[in-house]
Scaffold this motif. Sequence first.
Motif, mmCIF file in Angstrom:
data_model
loop_
_atom_site.group_PDB
_atom_site.id
_atom_site.type_symbol
_atom_site.label_atom_id
_atom_site.label_comp_id
_atom_site.label_asym_id
_atom_site.label_seq_id
_atom_site.Cartn_x
_atom_site.Cartn_y
_atom_site.Cartn_z
ATOM 1 N N ALA A 48 0.826 -1.210 0.000
ATOM 2 C CA ALA A 48 0.000 0.000 0.000
ATOM 3 C C ALA A 48 0.860 1.259 0.000
ATOM 4 O O ALA A 48 0.595 2.207 -0.745
ATOM 5 N N THR A 49 1.899 1.266 0.841
ATOM 6 C CA THR A 49 2.770 2.438 0.889
ATOM 7 C C THR A 49 3.599 2.570 -0.384
ATOM 8 O O THR A 49 3.938 3.678 -0.797
ATOM 9 N N GLU A 50 3.919 1.440 -1.040
ATOM 10 C CA GLU A 50 4.638 1.504 -2.316
ATOM 11 C C GLU A 50 3.765 2.169 -3.374
ATOM 12 O O GLU A 50 4.247 2.974 -4.179
ATOM 13 N N SER A 51 2.466 1.850 -3.371
ATOM 14 C CA SER A 51 1.542 2.500 -4.302
ATOM 15 C C SER A 51 1.469 3.995 -4.039
ATOM 16 O O SER A 51 1.479 4.807 -4.964
ATOM 17 N N LEU A 52 1.428 4.368 -2.753
ATOM 18 C CA LEU A 52 1.407 5.793 -2.401
ATOM 19 C C LEU A 52 2.726 6.471 -2.762
ATOM 20 O O LEU A 52 2.750 7.643 -3.130
ATOM 21 N N ALA A 53 3.847 5.713 -2.670
ATOM 22 C CA ALA A 53 5.165 6.263 -2.993
ATOM 23 C C ALA A 53 5.275 6.639 -4.464
ATOM 24 O O ALA A 53 5.922 7.625 -4.824
ATOM 25 N N ILE A 54 4.639 5.839 -5.320
ATOM 26 C CA ILE A 54 4.688 6.107 -6.759
ATOM 27 C C ILE A 54 3.995 7.433 -7.065
ATOM 28 O O ILE A 54 4.431 8.209 -7.924
ATOM 29 N N VAL A 55 2.927 7.703 -6.325
ATOM 30 C CA VAL A 55 2.172 8.946 -6.524
ATOM 31 C C VAL A 55 2.884 10.138 -5.892
ATOM 32 O O VAL A 55 2.966 11.215 -6.470
ATOM 33 N N ALA A 56 3.437 9.929 -4.694
ATOM 34 C CA ALA A 56 3.966 11.045 -3.901
ATOM 35 C C ALA A 56 5.441 11.343 -4.144
ATOM 36 O O ALA A 56 5.920 12.413 -3.765
ATOM 37 N N GLY A 57 6.210 10.421 -4.730
ATOM 38 C CA GLY A 57 7.642 10.637 -4.937
ATOM 39 C C GLY A 57 8.476 9.874 -3.919
ATOM 40 O O GLY A 57 7.959 9.391 -2.906
ATOM 41 N N PRO A 199 0.829 2.722 -10.041
ATOM 42 C CA PRO A 199 0.640 2.133 -8.718
ATOM 43 C C PRO A 199 -0.244 0.894 -8.780
ATOM 44 O O PRO A 199 -1.147 0.795 -9.624
ATOM 45 N N GLU A 200 0.025 -0.071 -7.895
ATOM 46 C CA GLU A 200 -0.762 -1.305 -7.852
ATOM 47 C C GLU A 200 -2.199 -1.032 -7.423
ATOM 48 O O GLU A 200 -3.143 -1.600 -7.958
ATOM 49 N N TRP A 201 -2.340 -0.149 -6.428
ATOM 50 C CA TRP A 201 -3.662 0.200 -5.892
ATOM 51 C C TRP A 201 -3.881 1.701 -5.976
ATOM 52 O O TRP A 201 -2.932 2.480 -5.992
ATOM 53 N N SER A 202 -5.136 2.096 -6.001
ATOM 54 C CA SER A 202 -5.457 3.516 -6.000
ATOM 55 C C SER A 202 -5.141 4.125 -4.640
ATOM 56 O O SER A 202 -4.917 3.411 -3.655
ATOM 57 N N LYS A 203 -5.158 5.450 -4.579
ATOM 58 C CA LYS A 203 -4.846 6.152 -3.338
ATOM 59 C C LYS A 203 -5.830 5.779 -2.224
ATOM 60 O O LYS A 203 -5.439 5.477 -1.093
ATOM 61 N N GLY A 204 -7.133 5.766 -2.571
ATOM 62 C CA GLY A 204 -8.153 5.434 -1.578
ATOM 63 C C GLY A 204 -8.034 4.009 -1.081
ATOM 64 O O GLY A 204 -8.139 3.748 0.126
ATOM 65 N N LYS A 205 -7.812 3.063 -2.001
ATOM 66 C CA LYS A 205 -7.681 1.660 -1.619
ATOM 67 C C LYS A 205 -6.447 1.447 -0.762
ATOM 68 O O LYS A 205 -6.477 0.681 0.216
ATOM 69 N N SER A 206 -5.350 2.124 -1.101
ATOM 70 C CA SER A 206 -4.104 1.992 -0.335
ATOM 71 C C SER A 206 -4.300 2.464 1.106
ATOM 72 O O SER A 206 -3.866 1.803 2.054
ATOM 73 N N ILE A 207 -4.969 3.609 1.283
ATOM 74 C CA ILE A 207 -5.206 4.154 2.624
ATOM 75 C C ILE A 207 -6.116 3.227 3.427
ATOM 76 O O ILE A 207 -5.902 2.984 4.619
ATOM 77 N N ALA A 208 -7.143 2.664 2.754
ATOM 78 C CA ALA A 208 -8.075 1.759 3.435
ATOM 79 C C ALA A 208 -7.353 0.491 3.904
ATOM 80 O O ALA A 208 -7.558 0.025 5.039
ATOM 81 N N ILE A 209 -6.508 -0.068 3.040
ATOM 82 C CA ILE A 209 -5.764 -1.276 3.395
ATOM 83 C C ILE A 209 -4.792 -0.984 4.537
ATOM 84 O O ILE A 209 -4.635 -1.796 5.457
ATOM 85 N N LEU A 210 -4.149 0.184 4.499
ATOM 86 C CA LEU A 210 -3.244 0.566 5.587
ATOM 87 C C LEU A 210 -3.982 0.637 6.923
ATOM 88 O O LEU A 210 -3.493 0.150 7.946
ATOM 89 N N ALA A 211 -5.166 1.230 6.903
ATOM 90 C CA ALA A 211 -5.942 1.369 8.139
ATOM 91 C C ALA A 211 -6.358 0.012 8.686
ATOM 92 O O ALA A 211 -6.211 -0.267 9.884
ATOM 93 N N LEU A 212 -6.864 -0.866 7.824
ATOM 94 C CA LEU A 212 -7.309 -2.193 8.249
ATOM 95 C C LEU A 212 -6.137 -3.038 8.736
ATOM 96 O O LEU A 212 -6.235 -3.727 9.763
#
Length: 351
Positions: A48-57, A199-212
């Motif tokens: 999930a964080t790798e997907s966010l990393a692709i978006v955020a740098g 990214p493997e997952w969208s931003k919303g899906k990544s955040i949801a998976i991180l929370a769970l």
Amino acid sequence: MLNKLFALMVFAGVPLSIAGSVLHWPSILMFVIYCLTIIALASYMGRATESLAIVAGPRIGGLLNATFGNAVELIISIFALKAGLVEVVLASLTGSVLGNLLLVAGLSFFVGGLKYKRQEFNVYDARHNAGLLTFAILVAFVIPEVFSVTMSETKTLSLSVGISVIMITLYLAALYFKLVTHRGVYQHKSDEVEEHEEPEWSKGKSIAILALATAAVAYVSENLVHTFEAVAESFGWSELFIGVIIVAIVGNAAEHASAIIMAYKNKMNVAVEIAIGSTLQIAMFVAPVLVLVSLLFPVQMPLVFSLPELIAMATAVLLTIVLSNDGDTNWFEGATMLAAYIIMGIGFYLL
């Protein structure tokens, strides 16, 4: 294939963890189930964080990976503090520093170096991190140990609280420096090598998976802490060894996997940010926060490590600075760091 295995471990591990804790299965069995479940959950956090990393740098991505990876460590440590296991918590902090600097960075340099003859990363970030590592370990961790020799427990705790507040403040200032006031000022040619990737997952899906995943880790970690005593007696392990090696490896599983994958893809800026950034976050944020949180529990935790722990961390910092300060690495440097980690691991096992 590996992702399917981790998915199986999560969907089997979480129910087994709940069933085992309710039915009071043997502690050794539950220790294994809890560790495997946390590692599998950490893999989801890493993806999930790798997907966010692709978006955020690379910088923000590495920071996110380190933060959520260290969330596991923080959760385990808080429950351990609640149970009065101060020595285990201090040992796990030591293990996190050693694990991130020598094991994670070492494996990243080694695995990446097997595929590429030379790998470069931002030398300015490396020098900035070297200064913070020196402050965190060689100044902020050593001072309480030295001063505590002639101080009462109350004064030592007061000193630890004061240092903790200063470290958290400086850590937040360092983030502000890197991400706001001096963002893009210290560019390096390796920053431009990062290729576009979906990214493997969208931003919303990544955040949801991180929370769970974080919520599940919190539940499993609380139960894991209760197995330490039985496991130590069964295998003849000391609390120091469990904290330095076992808890540190399990608690930092997310960073381990993500940093190595990034290095194999030649994304060394992200890999180094995960390994070194995670170490700084453990030393300058997680450890001070635990000192402050311990004030809420019957047993408080001063920021005083044992001499072997301090020497091991100081040695790891010095070796890391020497090998990474040029912004260039190869497989042999990674092997050197791994060798140092194994030597320290043997020492803590025999201690």
